[in-house]
Motif scaffolding. Structure first.
Motif, mmCIF file in Angstrom:
data_model
loop_
_atom_site.group_PDB
_atom_site.id
_atom_site.type_symbol
_atom_site.label_atom_id
_atom_site.label_comp_id
_atom_site.label_asym_id
_atom_site.label_seq_id
_atom_site.Cartn_x
_atom_site.Cartn_y
_atom_site.Cartn_z
ATOM 1 N N GLN A 133 3.097 20.616 0.625
ATOM 2 C CA GLN A 133 2.096 20.029 1.347
ATOM 3 C C GLN A 133 2.123 19.631 2.686
ATOM 4 O O GLN A 133 1.306 19.138 3.329
ATOM 5 N N GLN A 134 3.366 19.460 3.080
ATOM 6 C CA GLN A 134 3.740 19.162 4.368
ATOM 7 C C GLN A 134 3.349 17.647 4.408
ATOM 8 O O GLN A 134 2.659 17.281 5.479
ATOM 9 N N THR A 135 3.640 16.777 3.678
ATOM 10 C CA THR A 135 3.307 15.375 3.544
ATOM 11 C C THR A 135 4.250 14.434 3.479
ATOM 12 O O THR A 135 5.396 14.726 2.927
ATOM 13 N N ALA A 136 4.221 13.025 3.914
ATOM 14 C CA ALA A 136 5.166 12.359 3.550
ATOM 15 C C ALA A 136 4.413 11.105 2.924
ATOM 16 O O ALA A 136 3.405 10.613 3.256
ATOM 17 N N THR A 137 5.071 10.661 1.811
ATOM 18 C CA THR A 137 4.570 9.440 1.097
ATOM 19 C C THR A 137 5.144 8.051 1.760
ATOM 20 O O THR A 137 6.387 8.069 1.877
ATOM 21 N N VAL A 138 4.433 7.322 2.155
ATOM 22 C CA VAL A 138 4.754 6.016 2.645
ATOM 23 C C VAL A 138 4.316 4.799 2.059
ATOM 24 O O VAL A 138 3.001 4.720 1.729
ATOM 25 N N GLU A 139 5.140 3.804 1.690
ATOM 26 C CA GLU A 139 5.219 2.676 1.148
ATOM 27 C C GLU A 139 5.184 1.620 2.088
ATOM 28 O O GLU A 139 6.267 1.639 3.034
ATOM 29 N N ALA A 140 4.223 0.533 2.158
ATOM 30 C CA ALA A 140 4.341 -0.290 3.095
ATOM 31 C C ALA A 140 3.625 -1.778 2.559
ATOM 32 O O ALA A 140 2.884 -1.604 1.701
ATOM 33 N N VAL A 141 4.040 -2.821 3.335
ATOM 34 C CA VAL A 141 3.604 -4.316 3.185
ATOM 35 C C VAL A 141 2.791 -4.503 4.415
ATOM 36 O O VAL A 141 3.367 -4.148 5.626
ATOM 37 N N VAL A 142 1.398 -4.565 4.435
ATOM 38 C CA VAL A 142 0.692 -5.076 5.612
ATOM 39 C C VAL A 142 -0.112 -6.397 5.260
ATOM 40 O O VAL A 142 -0.069 -6.961 4.192
ATOM 41 N N THR A 143 -0.309 -7.119 6.385
ATOM 42 C CA THR A 143 -1.082 -8.281 6.382
ATOM 43 C C THR A 143 -2.295 -8.082 6.601
ATOM 44 O O THR A 143 -2.975 -7.415 7.756
ATOM 45 N N LEU A 144 -3.277 -8.794 6.121
ATOM 46 C CA LEU A 144 -4.786 -9.124 6.444
ATOM 47 C C LEU A 144 -5.337 -10.565 6.698
ATOM 48 O O LEU A 144 -4.724 -11.555 5.963
ATOM 49 N N GLU A 145 -5.955 -10.721 7.662
ATOM 50 C CA GLU A 145 -6.358 -12.118 7.991
ATOM 51 C C GLU A 145 -7.618 -12.500 7.104
ATOM 52 O O GLU A 145 -8.054 -11.555 6.514
ATOM 53 N N ASP A 146 -7.457 -13.613 6.745
ATOM 54 C CA ASP A 146 -8.502 -14.082 5.476
ATOM 55 C C ASP A 146 -9.975 -14.349 6.136
ATOM 56 O O ASP A 146 -10.237 -14.139 7.353
ATOM 57 N N ILE B 117 0.766 -1.272 -0.065
ATOM 58 C CA ILE B 117 -0.139 0.081 -0.024
ATOM 59 C C ILE B 117 0.996 1.292 0.175
ATOM 60 O O ILE B 117 2.091 1.261 0.392
ATOM 61 N N THR B 118 0.298 2.412 -0.426
ATOM 62 C CA THR B 118 1.058 3.735 -0.512
ATOM 63 C C THR B 118 0.051 4.492 0.447
ATOM 64 O O THR B 118 -1.375 4.536 0.014
ATOM 65 N N ALA B 119 0.413 5.466 1.401
ATOM 66 C CA ALA B 119 -0.268 6.279 2.180
ATOM 67 C C ALA B 119 0.478 7.807 2.008
ATOM 68 O O ALA B 119 1.582 7.827 1.950
ATOM 69 N N GLU B 120 -0.212 8.812 2.108
ATOM 70 C CA GLU B 120 0.283 10.051 2.371
ATOM 71 C C GLU B 120 -0.073 10.498 3.840
ATOM 72 O O GLU B 120 -1.193 10.437 4.130
ATOM 73 N N ILE B 121 0.988 10.730 4.493
ATOM 74 C CA ILE B 121 0.788 11.305 5.660
ATOM 75 C C ILE B 121 1.165 12.586 6.207
ATOM 76 O O ILE B 121 2.230 13.065 5.747
ATOM 77 N N LYS B 122 0.343 13.446 6.875
ATOM 78 C CA LYS B 122 0.608 14.826 7.107
ATOM 79 C C LYS B 122 1.870 14.963 8.327
ATOM 80 O O LYS B 122 1.748 14.060 9.162
ATOM 81 N N PHE B 123 2.483 15.765 8.000
ATOM 82 C CA PHE B 123 3.493 15.884 9.237
ATOM 83 C C PHE B 123 2.967 16.462 10.352
ATOM 84 O O PHE B 123 1.946 17.134 10.496
ATOM 85 N N GLN B 124 3.632 15.873 11.562
ATOM 86 C CA GLN B 124 3.284 16.355 12.660
ATOM 87 C C GLN B 124 4.353 17.522 13.380
ATOM 88 O O GLN B 124 5.222 17.812 12.820
ATOM 89 N N ASP B 125 3.782 18.207 14.452
ATOM 90 C CA ASP B 125 4.496 19.250 14.968
ATOM 91 C C ASP B 125 5.925 18.726 15.694
ATOM 92 O O ASP B 125 6.899 19.332 15.406
#
Length: 58
Positions: free
Chosen positions: A45-58, A6-14
């Motif tokens: 935009q004060q964002t970070a693009t994050v790429e990740a591998v996640v697992t989901l239960e069936d 997955i890819t997500a955009e995350i807003k920067f924190q203080d």
């Protein structure tokens, strides 16, 4: 159990120290994160693009 990329955009924190916790909380919405990385930063935009591998239960 299935894995997803997955890819997500995350807003920067203080506080930069809070960013990993914010990223992991956001990724939890898509599954259990196995690994993730910040792959891009948008300073305007004060964002970070994050790429990740996640697992989901069936």
């Amino acid at each position: 159990m299935k894995t997803h990329f997955i890819t997500a955009e995350i807003k920067f924190q203080d506080s930069p120290a809070m960013l990993p916790k914010v990223i992991e909380a956001e990724l939890q919405l898509s599954g259990k994160p196995l690994r993730w990385a910040i792959t891009a930063i948008d300073l305007q935009q004060q964002t970070a693009t994050v790429e990740a591998v996640v697992t989901l239960e069936d």
